[in-house]
Design a protein around this motif. Structure first.
Motif, mmCIF file in Angstrom:
data_model
loop_
_atom_site.group_PDB
_atom_site.id
_atom_site.type_symbol
_atom_site.label_atom_id
_atom_site.label_comp_id
_atom_site.label_asym_id
_atom_site.label_seq_id
_atom_site.Cartn_x
_atom_site.Cartn_y
_atom_site.Cartn_z
ATOM 1 N N MET A 149 0.829 -1.194 0.000
ATOM 2 C CA MET A 149 0.000 0.000 0.000
ATOM 3 C C MET A 149 0.873 1.258 0.000
ATOM 4 O O MET A 149 0.615 2.196 -0.729
ATOM 5 N N ILE A 150 1.893 1.248 0.857
ATOM 6 C CA ILE A 150 2.761 2.423 0.927
ATOM 7 C C ILE A 150 3.541 2.597 -0.371
ATOM 8 O O ILE A 150 3.589 3.686 -0.937
ATOM 9 N N TYR A 151 4.143 1.484 -0.847
ATOM 10 C CA TYR A 151 4.920 1.545 -2.091
ATOM 11 C C TYR A 151 4.046 1.813 -3.306
ATOM 12 O O TYR A 151 4.383 2.615 -4.174
ATOM 13 N N ASN A 152 2.921 1.120 -3.389
ATOM 14 C CA ASN A 152 2.101 1.160 -4.602
ATOM 15 C C ASN A 152 1.127 2.324 -4.668
ATOM 16 O O ASN A 152 0.671 2.669 -5.748
ATOM 17 N N PHE A 153 0.785 2.908 -3.526
ATOM 18 C CA PHE A 153 -0.208 3.979 -3.554
ATOM 19 C C PHE A 153 0.283 5.265 -2.892
ATOM 20 O O PHE A 153 0.319 6.322 -3.504
ATOM 21 N N PHE A 154 0.642 5.180 -1.609
ATOM 22 C CA PHE A 154 0.929 6.378 -0.821
ATOM 23 C C PHE A 154 2.091 7.200 -1.388
ATOM 24 O O PHE A 154 1.942 8.397 -1.647
ATOM 25 N N ILE A 155 3.228 6.575 -1.563
ATOM 26 C CA ILE A 155 4.408 7.311 -2.050
ATOM 27 C C ILE A 155 4.186 7.851 -3.464
ATOM 28 O O ILE A 155 4.485 9.025 -3.718
ATOM 29 N N PRO A 156 3.641 7.055 -4.404
ATOM 30 C CA PRO A 156 3.366 7.641 -5.725
ATOM 31 C C PRO A 156 2.409 8.837 -5.655
ATOM 32 O O PRO A 156 2.599 9.823 -6.375
ATOM 33 N N GLU A 157 1.404 8.777 -4.785
ATOM 34 C CA GLU A 157 0.486 9.912 -4.635
ATOM 35 C C GLU A 157 1.216 11.142 -4.107
ATOM 36 O O GLU A 157 0.990 12.256 -4.574
ATOM 37 N N LEU A 158 2.074 10.947 -3.125
ATOM 38 C CA LEU A 158 2.866 12.069 -2.621
ATOM 39 C C LEU A 158 3.702 12.677 -3.736
ATOM 40 O O LEU A 158 3.756 13.900 -3.893
ATOM 41 N N ASN A 159 4.351 11.817 -4.504
ATOM 42 C CA ASN A 159 5.200 12.300 -5.596
ATOM 43 C C ASN A 159 4.390 13.006 -6.681
ATOM 44 O O ASN A 159 4.838 13.999 -7.240
ATOM 45 N N ASN A 160 3.193 12.504 -6.965
ATOM 46 C CA ASN A 160 2.333 13.125 -7.982
ATOM 47 C C ASN A 160 1.894 14.526 -7.586
ATOM 48 O O ASN A 160 1.664 15.377 -8.438
ATOM 49 N N HIS A 209 3.581 16.517 -5.402
ATOM 50 C CA HIS A 209 4.734 17.336 -5.012
ATOM 51 C C HIS A 209 4.531 17.966 -3.637
ATOM 52 O O HIS A 209 4.593 19.175 -3.466
ATOM 53 N N VAL A 210 4.274 17.111 -2.653
ATOM 54 C CA VAL A 210 3.972 17.580 -1.299
ATOM 55 C C VAL A 210 5.236 17.508 -0.438
ATOM 56 O O VAL A 210 5.431 16.577 0.317
ATOM 57 N N GLN A 211 6.084 18.514 -0.567
ATOM 58 C CA GLN A 211 7.334 18.514 0.177
ATOM 59 C C GLN A 211 7.164 18.988 1.625
ATOM 60 O O GLN A 211 8.009 18.722 2.460
ATOM 61 N N GLU A 212 6.102 19.712 1.914
ATOM 62 C CA GLU A 212 5.908 20.267 3.251
ATOM 63 C C GLU A 212 4.908 19.450 4.082
ATOM 64 O O GLU A 212 4.562 19.847 5.183
ATOM 65 N N LEU A 213 4.445 18.338 3.571
ATOM 66 C CA LEU A 213 3.441 17.523 4.261
ATOM 67 C C LEU A 213 4.009 16.889 5.521
ATOM 68 O O LEU A 213 5.112 16.362 5.507
ATOM 69 N N TRP A 214 3.245 16.976 6.588
ATOM 70 C CA TRP A 214 3.539 16.230 7.808
ATOM 71 C C TRP A 214 2.596 15.045 7.835
ATOM 72 O O TRP A 214 1.395 15.204 7.609
ATOM 73 N N PHE A 215 3.111 13.879 8.122
ATOM 74 C CA PHE A 215 2.296 12.672 8.166
ATOM 75 C C PHE A 215 2.154 12.240 9.616
ATOM 76 O O PHE A 215 3.128 12.119 10.348
ATOM 77 N N GLN A 216 0.916 12.019 10.046
ATOM 78 C CA GLN A 216 0.628 11.642 11.422
ATOM 79 C C GLN A 216 -0.102 10.318 11.429
ATOM 80 O O GLN A 216 -1.080 10.136 10.697
ATOM 81 N N GLN A 217 0.368 9.391 12.233
ATOM 82 C CA GLN A 217 -0.365 8.139 12.417
ATOM 83 C C GLN A 217 -0.294 7.756 13.878
ATOM 84 O O GLN A 217 0.616 8.168 14.590
ATOM 85 N N ASP A 218 -1.271 6.979 14.304
ATOM 86 C CA ASP A 218 -1.294 6.593 15.709
ATOM 87 C C ASP A 218 -0.266 5.495 15.973
ATOM 88 O O ASP A 218 0.466 5.083 15.090
ATOM 89 N N GLY A 219 -0.217 5.034 17.205
ATOM 90 C CA GLY A 219 0.792 4.057 17.597
ATOM 91 C C GLY A 219 0.360 2.616 17.454
ATOM 92 O O GLY A 219 0.966 1.734 18.051
ATOM 93 N N THR A 220 -0.671 2.352 16.680
ATOM 94 C CA THR A 220 -1.128 0.989 16.494
ATOM 95 C C THR A 220 0.021 0.120 15.978
ATOM 96 O O THR A 220 0.759 0.522 15.090
ATOM 97 N N THR A 221 0.146 -1.061 16.530
ATOM 98 C CA THR A 221 1.263 -1.942 16.203
ATOM 99 C C THR A 221 1.416 -2.182 14.709
ATOM 100 O O THR A 221 2.528 -2.146 14.181
ATOM 101 N N CYS A 222 0.332 -2.399 14.004
ATOM 102 C CA CYS A 222 0.434 -2.675 12.569
ATOM 103 C C CYS A 222 0.959 -1.466 11.787
ATOM 104 O O CYS A 222 1.488 -1.615 10.698
#
Length: 141
Positions: A1-12, A14-27
């Motif tokens: 998911m990260i390789y195939n969707f998230f990172i390509p979307e970020l690159n598409n 051009h979000v250089q100033e984006l902060w990414f927040q996620q909770d502490g869930t183990t997965c």
């Protein structure tokens, strides 16, 4: 998911100033995941084991977390438990489409007050009871 969707979307986008927040869930915090996100986002990652640590049991600040998911779930399962995936998807779409502008305005008001609360406390521990109370009122007013 990260390789195939998230990172390509970020690159598409051009979000250089984006902060990414996620909770502490183990997965979400497997070493490989955190390393990949650090490589992609640098210091702009708020997560357990990330450059900016996610505080344990911290309050949910985003409307998706404190409002939308619980509201949609309560409405989707209010009458009948969906028997098929298609029925569930249709029901979720219907519930989201039926959310009124008035409710969204209250959600934004609540979100703003949450941010004000966090700013005033300078990011220190927040009282979940205050925030939970605020979110519960949203759903039914």
């Amino acid at each position: 998911m990260i390789y195939n969707f998230f990172i390509p979307e970020l690159n598409n986008h051009h979000v250089q100033e984006l902060w990414f927040q996620q909770d502490g869930t183990t997965c979400h915090t497997a070493r490989a995941t955190i390393d990949l996100l650090k490589d992609t986002l640098g210091d702009r990652l708020t997560s357990r084991f990330g450059p900016v640590n996610w505080t344990p049991r911290y309050c949910d600040l985003t409307p998706l977390d404190y409002f939308l998911w619980n509201y949609v779930k309560s409405m989707v399962y209010a009458d009948i438990k969906p028997q098929t995936l298609d029925y569930l998807e249709d029901n979720v779409r219907r519930v989201i489409a039926d959310i009124r502008l008035q409710m969204l305005e209250k959600v934004i008001e609540n979100w703003t007050s949450r941010l004000d609360y966090i700013r005033a406390s300078r990011g220190s521990h927040c009282q979940k009871s205050y925030l939970k109370c605020n979110a519960t009122r949203l759903s039914f007013e």
